[in-house]
Design an enzyme around this catalytic site. Structure first.
Site, PDB file in Angstrom:
ATOM      1  N   ASP A 209     -24.226-120.014  17.133  1.00  0.00           N
ATOM      2  CA  ASP A 209     -25.349-120.917  16.924  1.00  0.00           C
ATOM      3  C   ASP A 209     -24.844-122.346  17.171  1.00  0.00           C
ATOM      4  O   ASP A 209     -23.671-122.654  16.918  1.00  0.00           O
ATOM      5  CB  ASP A 209     -25.870-120.831  15.486  1.00  0.00           C
ATOM      6  CG  ASP A 209     -26.206-119.399  15.093  1.00  0.00           C
ATOM      7  OD1 ASP A 209     -26.926-118.737  15.859  1.00  0.00           O
ATOM      8  OD2 ASP A 209     -25.734-118.958  14.022  1.00  0.00           O
ATOM      9  N   ASP A 248     -27.306-117.495  20.768  1.00  0.00           N
ATOM     10  CA  ASP A 248     -27.916-116.953  19.562  1.00  0.00           C
ATOM     11  C   ASP A 248     -28.947-117.965  19.051  1.00  0.00           C
ATOM     12  O   ASP A 248     -29.885-118.282  19.751  1.00  0.00           O
ATOM     13  CB  ASP A 248     -26.840-116.642  18.534  1.00  0.00           C
ATOM     14  CG  ASP A 248     -27.337-115.751  17.407  1.00  0.00           C
ATOM     15  OD1 ASP A 248     -28.488-115.272  17.488  1.00  0.00           O
ATOM     16  OD2 ASP A 248     -26.588-115.535  16.446  1.00  0.00           O
ATOM     17  N   ARG A 304     -39.071-117.890  16.035  1.00  0.00           N
ATOM     18  CA  ARG A 304     -38.278-118.410  14.924  1.00  0.00           C
ATOM     19  C   ARG A 304     -38.345-119.934  14.844  1.00  0.00           C
ATOM     20  O   ARG A 304     -37.339-120.624  14.977  1.00  0.00           O
ATOM     21  CB  ARG A 304     -36.816-117.954  15.001  1.00  0.00           C
ATOM     22  CG  ARG A 304     -36.645-116.452  14.910  1.00  0.00           C
ATOM     23  CD  ARG A 304     -35.191-116.051  14.823  1.00  0.00           C
ATOM     24  NE  ARG A 304     -35.044-114.608  14.777  1.00  0.00           N
ATOM     25  CZ  ARG A 304     -33.883-113.966  14.736  1.00  0.00           C
ATOM     26  NH1 ARG A 304     -32.751-114.662  14.731  1.00  0.00           N
ATOM     27  NH2 ARG A 304     -33.839-112.649  14.710  1.00  0.00           N
TER      28      ARG A 304
END
Length: 431
Positions: A209, A248, A304
């Protein structure tokens, strides 16, 4: 007046005309979070490295200097000012490293694909020489690009063009951290792993991330820009019928992280933007994951934005932009296990094939408070429309999330905030 006098007068006039801020710009590196500005203002607030002495104020221009300043994630108060572009994929001499430089023990993408082709390998988890080589290669890359950020730290970009490229900032167990005015792009995984049983059809899983909070508390992320810029996943090939993902999340907040404010930031050109809570069975997250997201822009984000488990999340005055032709769009607000999202005055812009009911997706979630939502300029009730369209396949959501936010800045109308965020969110835009 002589030529010399004219020249001197011109110099003096030029000095008088220099803007006062040119040589006296406000030092944002010692800023602290304002009182009541979201969850990170609780329990004493968030001050980062504002108390650092002069010996612990660093200006860094390359990976080696950044690593030295981070000091292995120490908790000593420190201010780290990022100047220009820093590439995390570099060796100690500053030379760029690509995926071939990390590969070891005979790893090769074509070899890996041949070894674990589902038609011959089946659905078992990859094992054996090529998976072991992948893991060893991945460890070599992780050693370079995973950067530990310790407690009492401020990381701030200088000017309007500070960039951290290819890095994954890890705030693991850290407390009292500020990250501001910085572009973080392309946390690119050279060695994705094949997971045959994910999603029924299998999928590629990546490791990094751009920013990962793991058990971190009192964190303020402000005026940052996060994206895949340079290597968008949509340009990657398809292997085993699935997109060969390289990225990610942009920002993940997991493992009982708590008291976080994310403000005036831009999340762009990415699949999975923000995950809050990483597992339905992570019951240790109960009472944690208290997060405020305000005045952020989500543009060309597939899903998300955020997806929430367990947490009390205040989502207000954010701007969502789904571009024309975005046929991979899935949802924006994900309501998952025991989540309590309080959404106020957010604005959504979408093309015609996306409907209001598409904006919210629920998995085991039970509640969503929403008010003041604009959809392509028109007021809508996200909750009512979600329940009306999805009652056949998803559980109806109640408006009672069990709490009412008290820590927040002025909440503007969605239309007012929409305009302000369009012009003010992201790195290089601190007033």
């Amino acid at each position: 007046m002589t030529h010399r006098q004219i020249a001197m007068a011109a110099v003096l006039l030029g000095l008088l005309c220099v803007p006062a801020h040119a040589d006296d710009a406000r030092d944002i590196s010692r800023d602290t979070l304002a009182p009541n500005d979201g969850w990170a203002a609780a329990d004493g607030g968030t001050t980062g490295g504002s108390t650092a002495d002069d010996a612990h104020v660093f200006t860094v221009r390359n990976r080696s200097e950044l690593v030295r300043a981070l000091d292995g994630g120490s908790s000593t108060p420190k201010i780290i000012r990022v100047a220009g572009t820093i590439d995390a994929n570099t060796d100690d001499d500053g030379d760029h490293l690509d995926c071939a430089d990390y590969a070891t023990d005979g790893y090769g993408t074509s070899k890996y694909l041949a070894a674990y082709d589902p038609r011959t390998w089946g659905s078992a988890k990859p094992s054996g020489p090529q998976e072991e080589a992948r893991q060893a290669s991945a460890a070599r890359q992780a050693e370079r690009i995973e950067l530990a950020v310790g407690s009492n730290t401020t990381i701030v970009g200088l000017g309007s063009s500070a960039v951290l490229k290819g890095a994954s900032l890890r705030l693991q167990g850290a407390n009292n951290v500020i990250v501001r005015n910085l572009e973080l792009r392309d946390a690119y995984d050279c060695f994705p792993v094949w997971q045959p049983n994910t999603g029924g059809l299998g999928d590629w899983k990546t490791a990094y991330d751009n920013i990962w909070l793991r058990g971190a508390t009192r964190v303020w992320i402000d005026h940052v820009t996060l994206s895949d810029k340079g290597h968008p996943d949509e340009r990657e090939p398809t292997y085993f019928g699935r997109n060969y993902l390289r990225h990610d999340g942009l920002l993940d907040i997991t493992n009982a992280s708590d008291l976080v404010t994310v403000s005036w930031s831009r999340f762009a050109d990415h699949d999975k933007a923000i995950l809050i809570g990483n597992g339905d069975t992570a019951t240790g997250d109960r009472g944690k994951l208290r997060v405020t997201l305000h005045h952020n822009e989500f543009e060309s984000v597939v899903q998300r934005a955020p997806r929430v488990r367990f947490g009390q999340v205040h989502l207000y005055n954010n701007r969502y932009v789904v571009p024309a032709g975005a046929h991979d769009y899935r949802y924006s607000v994900g309501v998952s296990t025991e989540s309590a999202i309080h959404a106020e005055n957010n604005a959504f812009h979408t093309p015609g094939h996306i409907e209001v009911a598409d904006l919210v997706k629920s998995w085991n979630g039970t509640a969503l408070h929403q008010s003041g939502t604009l959809f392509n300029g028109y007021p809508v009730d996200l909750l009512a429309i979600h329940n009306a369209y999805n009652s056949g396949s998803e559980r109806d959501l109640t408006a009672d999330v069990g709490w009412t936010p008290t820590l927040h800045t002025k909440i503007d109308s969605a239309a007012t905030a929409d305009r302000a965020v369009a012009h003010g969110a992201g790195a290089g835009r601190i007033p």
